[in-house]
Design an enzyme around this catalytic site. Structure first.
Site, mmCIF file in Angstrom:
data_model
loop_
_atom_site.group_PDB
_atom_site.id
_atom_site.type_symbol
_atom_site.label_atom_id
_atom_site.label_comp_id
_atom_site.label_asym_id
_atom_site.label_seq_id
_atom_site.Cartn_x
_atom_site.Cartn_y
_atom_site.Cartn_z
ATOM 1 N N GLU A 1 -1.963 -6.550 7.979
ATOM 2 C CA GLU A 1 -0.679 -6.406 8.654
ATOM 3 C C GLU A 1 -0.715 -7.102 10.010
ATOM 4 O O GLU A 1 -1.783 -7.408 10.555
ATOM 5 C CB GLU A 1 -0.365 -4.913 8.820
ATOM 6 C CG GLU A 1 0.965 -4.568 9.484
ATOM 7 C CD GLU A 1 2.171 -5.147 8.760
ATOM 8 O OE1 GLU A 1 2.423 -6.358 8.939
ATOM 9 O OE2 GLU A 1 2.850 -4.395 8.039
ATOM 10 N N HIS B 1 0.827 -1.216 0.000
ATOM 11 C CA HIS B 1 0.000 0.000 0.000
ATOM 12 C C HIS B 1 0.857 1.261 0.000
ATOM 13 O O HIS B 1 2.045 1.242 0.340
ATOM 14 C CB HIS B 1 -0.908 0.006 1.228
ATOM 15 C CG HIS B 1 -0.127 0.062 2.520
ATOM 16 N ND1 HIS B 1 0.390 1.233 3.045
ATOM 17 C CD2 HIS B 1 0.238 -0.922 3.379
ATOM 18 C CE1 HIS B 1 1.027 0.982 4.169
ATOM 19 N NE2 HIS B 1 0.961 -0.329 4.398
#
Length: 390
Positions: free
Chosen positions: A277, A199
């Site tokens: 994550e 990202h």
């Protein structure tokens, strides 16, 4: 005194023929005691500015230090007054591109500090940086060099660590501008192709704060939105019109980046939270420099002990279990899948397919907005086509 008792010197440079123009970087790492060159690297950067090229050389040099001996005392020498003063914290960084590159460099420096080493910055005159300058010209000429010389590991000299011989071998990769056609794949049939996209940045990224799946879940900032758009263009160019799916983690920054990538290739993304994550528990939102200063031992444990977890968080082993399960689902689906996720999940996949132990996984770089590509063949063989391409 650093944990290994060793000193290393990074010499880095970059250039642009036109500013902005055809750009490239060069860097090398020397043993601080003997002056012997342990590693040298160079790469083209396309059309960029001098400053982008100089920062890229710095990042490559610090990345090589992590491969050689992360616990060393490192002196970075550059003839760029701008980069040295900005990295030392004496000059402000106004340009968004420079801020992002400085964050990448500081993250690498923080990893070195967490391992027991340190990083300092010294300005040197241009005539004392000729070796790095020559390598940067190789980069501007279109050559990619990643050359680890014999004895580059921490096993050389006093204070060697027990696992230091991991890079004490010759690794010499020089890629000319027009390489020969790639050999056939390692297996029969059609491979499953997977593109891993990290990202874009958030305010947390730029502030060097941990941001896991249990945190505040910030959105992309302006720089991150630009990185997401660039990742979309790069993905579309890579696919060349071939059909592909897009899967994202459930976190906002990945979903927003995935939306840009999906729009660029004309598909609708889906979400799989197993690509999230790592959950850092009570450390979600914590400042990495503060942790380096105040809780260095616990931070090192988080990095090197796969079973270590913060209160309310998850260990690397727990993260890897869900990421590998998600990876296996993508492989089973066949075809081409673009997965938009985060740095540690990308590291988990590469460690899984390459057999890299957890305490070495931080040597893998995955910059914001970068692409990493793999091919998984029907017989189980895996080919890593490239990593950390921006």
């Amino acid at each position: 005194m650093p944990a290994s008792g060793r000193t290393l010197v990074v010499e880095a440079d970059g250039g642009s023929r036109g500013n902005p123009g055809v750009a490239g970087y060069g860097a090398l790492v020397r043993d601080g005691a003997s002056g012997r060159v342990l590693w040298e690297g160079a790469a083209p950067l396309g059309k960029e500015s001098n400053n982008v090229a100089e920062y890229s050389g710095l990042i490559a040099g610090l990345g090589a230090v992590l491969r050689i001996d992360a616990s060393a005392d490192v002196e970075v020498r550059m003839d760029s007054k701008l980069v040295v003063e900005q990295m030392a914290g004496r000059w402000k960084i106004k340009h968004p591109d420079m801020r992002q590159l400085a964050l990448e460099a500081r993250d690498l420096a923080a990893q070195i500090s967490a391992a027991g080493g340190s990083v300092s910055f010294t300005w040197i005159p241009r005539e004392r940086n000729k070796d790095a300058d020559a390598l940067s010209n190789d980069g501007m000429d279109g050559r990619t060099i990643d050359r680890m010389l014999v004895g580059g590991g921490a096993g050389e000299g006093e204070g060697s660590s027990s696992d230091a011989a991991t890079v004490a071998e010759v690794v010499d990769e020089v890629i000319d501008p027009a390489p020969s056609p790639a050999p056939p794949g390692p297996g029969e049939g059609t491979p499953t192709r997977i593109v891993l996209v990290r990202h874009g940045v958030t305010d947390f990224t730029e502030a060097s704060r941990l941001d896991g799946r249990g945190g505040s879940d910030p959105s992309l900032n302006t720089a991150g939105q630009a990185q997401a758009a660039a990742a979309g263009r790069a993905t579309a160019h890579l696919l060349g019109g071939s059909p592909a799916r897009v899967v994202t983690s459930s976190l906002a920054r990945a979903r927003e980046t995935g939306a840009a990538v999906a729009e660029a290739i004309g598909v609708t993304p889906s979400v799989d939270a197993d690509w999230d994550e790592q959950d850092f528990g009570d450390w979600d939102g914590a400042s990495i420099p503060d942790l380096v200063r105040d809780q260095a031992e616990a931070l090192t444990a988080l990095r090197v002990d796969a079973a270590y977890a913060r209160p309310g968080g998850e260990s690397h082993d727990q993260l890897a279990a869900r990421v590998v399960a998600a990876f296996d689902r993508v492989v089973a689906a066949g075809g081409t899948t673009v997965v938009v996720c985060h740095r540690k999940p990308i590291m988990c996949v590469l460690a899984h397919v390459l057999g890299i132990p957890h305490d070495k996984v931080w040597r893998l770089a995955a910059a914001p907005g970068s692409l990493t590509a793999l091919e998984v063949w029907p017989d189980g063989n895996v080919s890593v086509a490239f990593t950390n391409r921006t």
